[in-house]
Design an enzyme around this catalytic site. Structure first.
Site, mmCIF file in Angstrom:
data_model
loop_
_atom_site.group_PDB
_atom_site.id
_atom_site.type_symbol
_atom_site.label_atom_id
_atom_site.label_comp_id
_atom_site.label_asym_id
_atom_site.label_seq_id
_atom_site.Cartn_x
_atom_site.Cartn_y
_atom_site.Cartn_z
ATOM 1 C CE LYS A 199 46.692 36.770 -3.932
ATOM 2 N NZ LYS A 199 47.811 37.232 -4.750
ATOM 3 C CG HIS A 218 51.917 44.315 -7.564
ATOM 4 N ND1 HIS A 218 52.073 44.230 -6.272
ATOM 5 C CD2 HIS A 218 50.266 44.335 -7.329
ATOM 6 C CE1 HIS A 218 51.212 43.824 -5.488
ATOM 7 N NE2 HIS A 218 50.095 44.130 -5.951
ATOM 8 C CG ASP A 220 46.437 45.920 -6.792
ATOM 9 O OD1 ASP A 220 47.154 45.214 -6.564
ATOM 10 O OD2 ASP A 220 45.797 46.179 -5.567
ATOM 11 C CG HIS A 274 50.781 48.092 -3.985
ATOM 12 N ND1 HIS A 274 50.243 48.448 -5.170
ATOM 13 C CD2 HIS A 274 50.289 47.113 -3.554
ATOM 14 C CE1 HIS A 274 49.237 47.565 -5.158
ATOM 15 N NE2 HIS A 274 49.342 46.683 -4.463
#
Length: 332
Positions: A199, A218, A220, A274
């Site tokens: 990404k 959020h 991961d 993060h």
């Protein structure tokens, strides 16, 4: 599709103030949630000559921070340079050419060029465009989704080989840090069927960066995330109830522990919370490689890591089920 791209909006001459859909609630704004000063994240060198010390450093960083910077990892600086050049060249293409690769997450088409959309008026929009595609295994790669321009984008395959090598090394160290056989975590994540997803995040200059976020807080859903960025800092991680800024370190890999490793380790390793900030003058870019299990792999705490006194902290489910819950903000 009629999606408003952040890059287009940012470079329109009339934009002097943030549109309201980008302005975060007061308690989320960077101006009100500044990072603590004087705290630095762990930096770990893979060239550490004493293996047991290296295992300990990695395990401590994964359990206390859920994050570390990795240096002396054997990836050539020219490969980083090439990776970043082709990513920047794609985002510099005319808008019509980029739109040929537009994805459609609402219909399950995640690969391609995208901008995160909101599901309701209360949700705020993140200041980021991205390009997403699968890199491994080769059976899952659809090269039609990869940019044909610049033609040199195909050299990302070389980066993929290095990411597979590094994934193996890091998972072995993390396994040993749990006092498990070194292949345990890799085999629990699907072994040779482990998937790598690329990404590329593009955060254009923002007129009021103190009010916006590139990516909201959020964790991961991956097992690991291996990330590099351009020289513009913006990543912050949550530690001891404070945000800690991650400074740019040339040629270092930013290693995030993700949800799947937290589950497998029964919480001994922490999936790091993060966020990404944006910049008024400069564009920030990052290249994240998500290491994920195939959808059908069942993930749960590993039996050697729980007992009657320390029971399982997480439910067992397939990665597809976990992913569905995470995307739709459902209880796990």
């Amino acid at each position: 599709m009629g999606v408003e791209r952040i890059q287009t909006l940012a470079f329109s001459n009339q934009l002097k103030e943030l549109p309201p859909q980008f302005i975060r609630p007061v308690n989320e704004r960077p101006e009100n949630t500044k990072a603590v000063e004087g705290v630095t994240v762990p930096v770990i060198s893979l060239s550490q000559p004493h293996h047991h010390l290296l295992v300990r450093e990695v395990a401590e960083a994964a359990s206390q921070w859920g994050f570390f910077l990795l240096t002396n990892h054997g990836i050539s600086p020219w490969l980083f340079k090439l990776l970043q050049e082709v990513g920047e060249q794609f985002f510099a293409l005319p808008q019509k050419e980029k739109e040929a690769y537009a994805n459609d997450p609402s219909n399950g088409n995640f690969e391609g060029y995208g901008t995160k959309m909101t599901k309701n008026l209360e949700e705020k929009v993140e200041w980021v465009d991205y390009f997403f595609h699968i890199m491994a295994p080769s059976s899952k790669v659809n090269y039609d989704k990869w940019p044909k321009n610049p033609p040199s984008y195909r050299f990302v395959i070389k980066y993929n080989k290095e990411m597979l090598r590094l994934t193996n090394e890091v998972l072995e160290l993390l396994s040993e840090g749990l006092e498990l056989e070194k292949k345990t975590l890799k085999s629990s994540l699907g072994d040779e069927k482990i998937e790598l997803e690329m990404k590329i995040n593009m955060y254009p200059p923002c007129p009021q960066p103190e009010l916006a976020l590139g990516v909201e807080p959020h964790t991961d859903m991956s097992a690991l995330t291996l990330l590099v960025s351009n020289e513009v800092s913006g990543l912050q991680i949550w530690k001891d109830n404070k945000w800690v800024a991650v400074d740019y370190l040339q040629n270092a890999i930013f290693v995030h522990i993700g949800d799947q490793l937290e589950i497998l380790s029964n919480g001994k390793y922490k999936s790091v919370l993060h966020r990404s900030l944006v910049n008024k003058e400069c564009k920030r870019m990052s290249w994240a490689v998500f290491v994920v299990p195939p959808h059908e792999v069942v993930i749960g705490p590993l039996p050697p890591l729980f007992n009657d006194h320390d029971p399982p902290k997480f439910s067992i489910k397939t990665y597809a089920e976990y992913r569905h819950c995470k995307f739709n903000k459902l209880p796990q």
